[in-house]
Design an enzyme around this catalytic site. Structure first.
Site, PDB file in Angstrom:
ATOM      1  CE1 TYR A 146      10.599 -15.955  32.336  1.00 41.29           C
ATOM      2  CE2 TYR A 146      10.783 -16.039  34.637  1.00 41.29           C
ATOM      3  CZ  TYR A 146      10.014 -15.771  33.367  1.00 41.29           C
ATOM      4  OH  TYR A 146       8.699 -15.494  33.625  1.00 41.29           O
ATOM      5  CB  CYS A 185      21.544   7.188  21.306  1.00 40.05           C
ATOM      6  SG  CYS A 185      22.922   6.034  20.755  1.00 40.05           S
ATOM      7  CB  CYS A 223      19.731   6.791  14.374  1.00 35.75           C
ATOM      8  SG  CYS A 223      20.343   5.058  15.156  1.00 35.75           S
ATOM      9  CB  CYS A 283      15.591  -5.510  31.163  1.00 36.22           C
ATOM     10  SG  CYS A 283      14.395  -6.478  30.438  1.00 36.22           S
ATOM     11  CB  CYS A 285      27.174   3.005  15.431  1.00 34.97           C
ATOM     12  SG  CYS A 285      26.025   2.623  16.870  1.00 34.97           S
TER      13      CYS A 285
END
Length: 454
Positions: free
Chosen positions: A312, A85, A82, A408, A159
């Site tokens: 923003y 992660c 998956c 980020c 999850c």
């Protein structure tokens, strides 16, 4: 120098980290870097070369010959198939060291900064922190997430990034559709019904908002589907249908319909209440977001007497946090719907020292100039691609005492910091926050100042 070829196997030491948490090896005579997911610096591996391009080489670890003391047994059976992660094989203390190193590497190598970031705010728990989940569905109607760099769905039972109620709701929907022969959507043919299952959970109450993304409605099965979800998931406070008939991969697009309950979800962040529709932007990890925003407030308004401009600003999450410390805050956002949400959020929380402009940065700068207002601090929290050169020049031309840059992506942030430095704004203080444990992502906040604008 050895020429690396696909399917060759090398024994090599892992000598560093890639930005996404993969290990980096230099097999053969130490030439080209090979990126090896799941490998940890200090380990020795047998590596099979799986892809060679002009820009990068990718390998697969076949056998770990010398494991790191930081290696742990992954706690999720779907890992690493998956793509949710990247670091479940690494203990959390080592993960935090990697993220701090990643930030400093970007700041030094890309940004040319001498500043050393020593503070990383880790999560109290790296489990069950996400308040938003987007489940894809397999052809036989099992919820899951995409394999990395593909649209192959890896089904999951549980999850560990999501709350248990979110997983339970997703399975309940899939079980119901399977029992009633209602099909999953097929991207290739454009036929079928259920595309995605979207959940959002309020950290403050545990209430879940469930949105079913489908190519159409559920017809005569709607009432029974609602009752099945309510019986299995009493945490659900609203069930919505998003009719998405597009042939693209955008999850939420098209019309929304409320099948039962509330069309919105209310949560609390930094002491402020926010009312959220499914397509509202909201931080995925509100507990860590509070740490990030508090750090930004401390850097932007240390005296409490400042006029702060928040570019923003979106729906006003940072703006309202700033308003608790600054004398006055002006939020600027080019999306009119977000500005309306921001004004509603300010009114809902009784915050009266804020103002919101529907404008881009240049328009906001001109508005303040015409009014004779000089912001002492400007806060930016751009998307992952960072700031444009034009915006950096506009911010610098406004002559604030401080610029506080929330990011980020430390790589694009570091790129932008180099241009800020050329315009006279230099990094002063910085911190990192682990918003997404068990992934390669890390958030940063940095304050810039200029001796020319005291």
């Amino acid at each position: 120098m050895d020429i690396l070829k696909k399917n060759q196997i090398y024994t090599a030491d892992i000598v560093g980290w890639a930005h996404d948490g993969a290990g980096v090896a230099r097999p053969g005579d130490g030439g080209r870097a090979v990126f090896v997911p799941g490998a940890i610096p200090g380990e020795r591996w047998e590596i099979r070369i799986v892809k060679v391009t002009s820009g990068a080489v990718y390998g697969r670890g076949e056998r770990c010959l010398l494991p790191s003391p930081d290696r742990i047994e992954p706690d999720c059976p779907a890992y690493p198939r998956c793509g949710g992660c990247a670091l479940r094989h690494l203990n959390y203390e080592a993960e935090q060291r990697f993220k701090l190193q990643r930030v400093n590497d970007a700041f030094h190598r890309i940004g040319g900064l001498a500043l050393e970031v020593t503070e990383l705010a880790g999560a109290d728990s790296p489990l069950c922190y996400r308040n938003k989940a987007i489940y894809a569905v397999t052809p036989d109607l099992r919820p899951g997430f995409y394999r990395p760099r593909s649209h192959d769905v890896i089904p999951i039972d549980r999850c560990l990034l999501q709350c248990a109620a979110s997983d339970r709701a997703a399975w309940t929907v899939c079980d119901f559709l399977r029992a009633h022969s209602l099909p999953a959507y097929d991207e290739a043919t454009g036929k079928g019904l259920l595309r995605h299952i979207f959940t959002r959970t309020a950290a403050s109450t545990g209430e879940v908002q469930l949105t079913l993304v489908a190519a159409g409605g559920f017809g005569a099965h709607t009432a029974a589907l609602v009752e099945a979800v309510r019986a299995a998931c009493p945490e659900v406070g609203g069930i919505l249908l998003n009719v998405n008939r597009s042939r693209g991969n955008t999850v939420l697009t098209g019309d929304f319909h409320t099948l039962w309950g509330s069309p919105t979800l209310t949560d609390t962040l930094c002491g402020n209440r926010f009312v959220l529709s499914p397509d509202s932007f909201y931080q995925v990890n509100p507990i860590q977001a509070e740490k990030l925003y508090q750090r930004a407030v401390e850097l932007a308004a240390p005296a409490g007497t400042e006029l702060v401009l928040d570019l923003y600003c979106g729906a006003g999450t940072i703006t309202l946090c700033l308003a608790r410390s600054a004398k006055r805050v002006i939020g600027a956002e080019i999306v009119s719907a977000a500005v309306k949400n921001a004004r509603d959020n300010a009114e809902r929380n009784g915050v009266d020292n804020v103002e919101f402009l529907c404008a881009d940065a240049a328009e906001a700068a001109e508005t303040l100039r015409l009014r004779g207002e000089q912001p002492e601090a400007i806060v930016v929290d751009p998307p992952r691609k960072g700031l444009t050169e034009a915006l950096i020049r506009t911010i610098s031309s406004m002559r604030p005492r401080r610029v506080v840059y929330v990011s980020c992506d430390c790589a694009t942030q570091a790129r932008d910091l180099r241009l800020f430095a050329a315009l006279g704004y230099h990094a002063e203080r910085a911190a990192a926050v682990d918003m997404f444990p068990r992934t390669g992502h890390v958030e940063t906040v940095i304050s810039l100042s200029s001796p020319d604008f005291p």
